[in-house]
Design a protein around this motif. Structure first.
Motif, PDB file in Angstrom:
ATOM      1  N   UNK A 169       0.848  -0.997  -0.120  1.00  0.00           N
ATOM      2  CA  UNK A 169       0.096  -0.006  -0.085  1.00  0.00           C
ATOM      3  C   UNK A 169       0.890   1.240   0.180  1.00  0.00           C
ATOM      4  N   UNK A 170       2.039   1.319   0.841  1.00  0.00           N
ATOM      5  CA  UNK A 170       2.751   2.399   1.044  1.00  0.00           C
ATOM      6  C   UNK A 170       3.672   2.531  -0.485  1.00  0.00           C
ATOM      7  N   UNK A 171       3.891   1.368  -1.292  1.00  0.00           N
ATOM      8  CA  UNK A 171       4.522   1.623  -2.607  1.00  0.00           C
ATOM      9  C   UNK A 171       3.409   2.116  -3.592  1.00  0.00           C
ATOM     10  N   UNK A 172       2.143   1.597  -3.492  1.00  0.00           N
ATOM     11  CA  UNK A 172       1.257   2.004  -4.674  1.00  0.00           C
ATOM     12  C   UNK A 172       1.100   3.718  -4.386  1.00  0.00           C
ATOM     13  N   UNK A 173       0.963   4.139  -3.085  1.00  0.00           N
ATOM     14  CA  UNK A 173       0.511   5.558  -2.834  1.00  0.00           C
ATOM     15  C   UNK A 173       1.843   6.334  -3.303  1.00  0.00           C
ATOM     16  N   UNK A 174       2.967   5.886  -2.947  1.00  0.00           N
ATOM     17  CA  UNK A 174       4.162   6.677  -3.551  1.00  0.00           C
ATOM     18  C   UNK A 174       4.121   6.806  -4.949  1.00  0.00           C
ATOM     19  N   UNK A 175       4.003   5.739  -5.558  1.00  0.00           N
ATOM     20  CA  UNK A 175       3.921   5.743  -7.050  1.00  0.00           C
ATOM     21  C   UNK A 175       2.928   6.523  -7.705  1.00  0.00           C
ATOM     22  N   UNK A 176       1.691   6.426  -6.937  1.00  0.00           N
ATOM     23  CA  UNK A 176       0.578   7.383  -7.679  1.00  0.00           C
ATOM     24  C   UNK A 176       0.850   8.789  -7.614  1.00  0.00           C
ATOM     25  N   UNK A 177       1.492   9.301  -6.428  1.00  0.00           N
ATOM     26  CA  UNK A 177       1.768  10.633  -6.225  1.00  0.00           C
ATOM     27  C   UNK A 177       2.694  11.049  -7.384  1.00  0.00           C
ATOM     28  N   UNK A 178       3.862  10.272  -7.831  1.00  0.00           N
ATOM     29  CA  UNK A 178       4.496  10.679  -8.739  1.00  0.00           C
ATOM     30  C   UNK A 178       3.902  10.610 -10.058  1.00  0.00           C
ATOM     31  N   UNK A 179       3.067   9.635 -10.459  1.00  0.00           N
ATOM     32  CA  UNK A 179       2.221   9.503 -11.465  1.00  0.00           C
ATOM     33  C   UNK A 179       1.299  10.603 -11.938  1.00  0.00           C
ATOM     34  N   UNK A 180       0.990  11.436 -10.566  1.00  0.00           N
ATOM     35  CA  UNK A 180       0.013  12.376 -10.838  1.00  0.00           C
ATOM     36  C   UNK A 180       0.867  13.909 -11.335  1.00  0.00           C
ATOM     37  N   UNK A 181       1.066  14.393 -12.480  1.00  0.00           N
ATOM     38  CA  UNK A 181       1.747  15.487 -12.654  1.00  0.00           C
ATOM     39  C   UNK A 181       1.013  16.848 -12.444  1.00  0.00           C
ATOM     40  N   UNK A 182       1.978  17.780 -12.245  1.00  0.00           N
ATOM     41  CA  UNK A 182       1.581  19.203 -12.099  1.00  0.00           C
ATOM     42  C   UNK A 182       1.009  19.584 -13.634  1.00  0.00           C
ATOM     43  N   UNK A 183      -0.213  20.266 -13.507  1.00  0.00           N
ATOM     44  CA  UNK A 183      -0.600  20.831 -14.872  1.00  0.00           C
ATOM     45  C   UNK A 183      -0.390  22.215 -14.972  1.00  0.00           C
ATOM     46  N   UNK A 184      -0.408  22.817 -16.144  1.00  0.00           N
ATOM     47  CA  UNK A 184      -0.341  24.108 -16.469  1.00  0.00           C
ATOM     48  C   UNK A 184      -0.982  24.273 -17.872  1.00  0.00           C
ATOM     49  N   UNK A 185      -1.461  25.721 -17.884  1.00  0.00           N
ATOM     50  CA  UNK A 185      -2.426  25.981 -19.092  1.00  0.00           C
ATOM     51  C   UNK A 185      -1.508  27.238 -19.880  1.00  0.00           C
ATOM     52  N   UNK A 186      -1.426  27.068 -21.210  1.00  0.00           N
ATOM     53  CA  UNK A 186      -1.177  28.104 -22.111  1.00  0.00           C
ATOM     54  C   UNK A 186      -2.196  28.574 -23.194  1.00  0.00           C
ATOM     55  N   UNK A 187      -2.597  29.774 -23.469  1.00  0.00           N
ATOM     56  CA  UNK A 187      -3.597  30.389 -24.280  1.00  0.00           C
ATOM     57  C   UNK A 187      -2.763  31.136 -25.230  1.00  0.00           C
ATOM     58  N   UNK A 188      -3.621  30.977 -26.439  1.00  0.00           N
ATOM     59  CA  UNK A 188      -2.935  31.752 -27.668  1.00  0.00           C
ATOM     60  C   UNK A 188      -4.406  32.712 -28.307  1.00  0.00           C
ATOM     61  N   UNK A 189      -4.035  33.979 -28.507  1.00  0.00           N
ATOM     62  CA  UNK A 189      -4.929  34.699 -29.151  1.00  0.00           C
ATOM     63  C   UNK A 189      -4.275  35.634 -30.350  1.00  0.00           C
ATOM     64  N   UNK A 190      -5.090  35.776 -31.521  1.00  0.00           N
ATOM     65  CA  UNK A 190      -4.588  36.374 -32.675  1.00  0.00           C
ATOM     66  C   UNK A 190      -5.234  37.597 -32.879  1.00  0.00           C
ATOM     67  N   UNK A 191      -4.369  38.809 -33.389  1.00  0.00           N
ATOM     68  CA  UNK A 191      -4.995  40.146 -33.734  1.00  0.00           C
ATOM     69  C   UNK A 191      -5.459  39.830 -35.117  1.00  0.00           C
ATOM     70  N   UNK A 192      -6.885  39.910 -35.107  1.00  0.00           N
ATOM     71  CA  UNK A 192      -7.342  39.828 -36.707  1.00  0.00           C
ATOM     72  C   UNK A 192      -8.778  40.509 -36.673  1.00  0.00           C
ATOM     73  N   UNK A 193      -8.869  41.611 -35.925  1.00  0.00           N
ATOM     74  CA  UNK A 193     -10.004  42.433 -35.983  1.00  0.00           C
ATOM     75  C   UNK A 193      -9.393  43.657 -36.016  1.00  0.00           C
TER      76      UNK A 193
END
Length: 223
Positions: free
Chosen positions: A8-32
């Motif tokens: 159980x300890x090993x499974x929890x530790x591996x699950x913590x590493x398997x869950x990555x931090x997420x980040x978002x990038x957004x793009x916009x275009x000057x077309x008006x």
């Protein structure tokens, strides 16, 4: 039972590493285009947002090579954007250029740009002379900082009916015409990036779990 606990300890530790931090990038275009007549035909550039740190969004504005530069033609500023309600008090730190630009006000206002209605936050190009006499052809890069700020915080349209945009820039186009252009969400350009590098806390948890399991196994072998 002890063996199950170790598993159980090993499974929890591996699950913590398997869950990555997420980040978002957004793009916009000057077309008006709301320039006088037209600024020569878009797109006129892009705006890219990325999460730099908690509460810190990096804004990177790239004008099209055909655009002569930013100007100051009588609008409240040369670049403007909105943030979703409740409008935060913000700080802006410029990366490039290192001088010649400033934030008009740290709190939201109502700043009108022809054709686009009102926007809330404005950057002033001090290096731009009045009109189109001293255009600034620069890569505009800056940090916007406020509590809990993310790239999604910028997803509020300007107030014009049927012509709302997320960003406005005052430019001079390749044909010498000046005026404001607006950036819409670039459909297909926005990318959600999953960071596959484990966070330090996850690595610490993994190391602790594996170390504890190894000590328990050695004790059982000696017994």
């Amino acid at each position: 039972m002890k063996r199950l606990a170790l598993i159980g300890i090993l499974v929890c530790a591996l699950a913590a590493v398997a869950a990555p931090a997420s980040a978002t990038s957004l793009s916009f275009e000057f077309n008006v285009d709301h320039c006088t007549d037209t600024c020569g035909g878009g797109p006129y550039g892009t705006v890219d947002l990325s999460q730099f740190a908690p509460g810190d969004v990096l804004v990177d504005v790239t004008l099209d090579p055909d655009v002569i530069g930013y100007v100051a033609t009588g609008f409240p500023g040369s670049f403007a954007f909105n943030l979703v309600d409740p409008d935060p008090e913000i700080a802006v730190t410029f990366v490039n250029p290192g001088s010649g630009w400033q934030l008009l006000n740290t709190v939201a206002g109502s700043y009108q740009f022809d054709g686009f209605g009102d926007l809330e936050y404005v950057l002033i190009c001090d290096a731009c002379d009045n009109g189109g006499s001293n255009p600034q052809d620069v890569q505009l890069t800056f940090h916007v900082q406020a509590p809990n700020l993310t790239p999604e915080s910028f997803l509020e349209l300007s107030t014009a009916k049927n012509a709302g945009v997320y960003f406005v820039a005052d430019i001079i186009g390749s044909n010498g015409k000046t005026g404001p252009v607006g950036a819409e969400w670039c459909d297909g350009c926005d990318v959600v990036v999953q960071d596959t590098v484990p966070e330090p806390a996850s690595l610490l948890l993994l190391g602790s779990g594996l170390g504890f399991a190894a000590r328990r196994i050695r004790r059982r072998q000696r017994a």
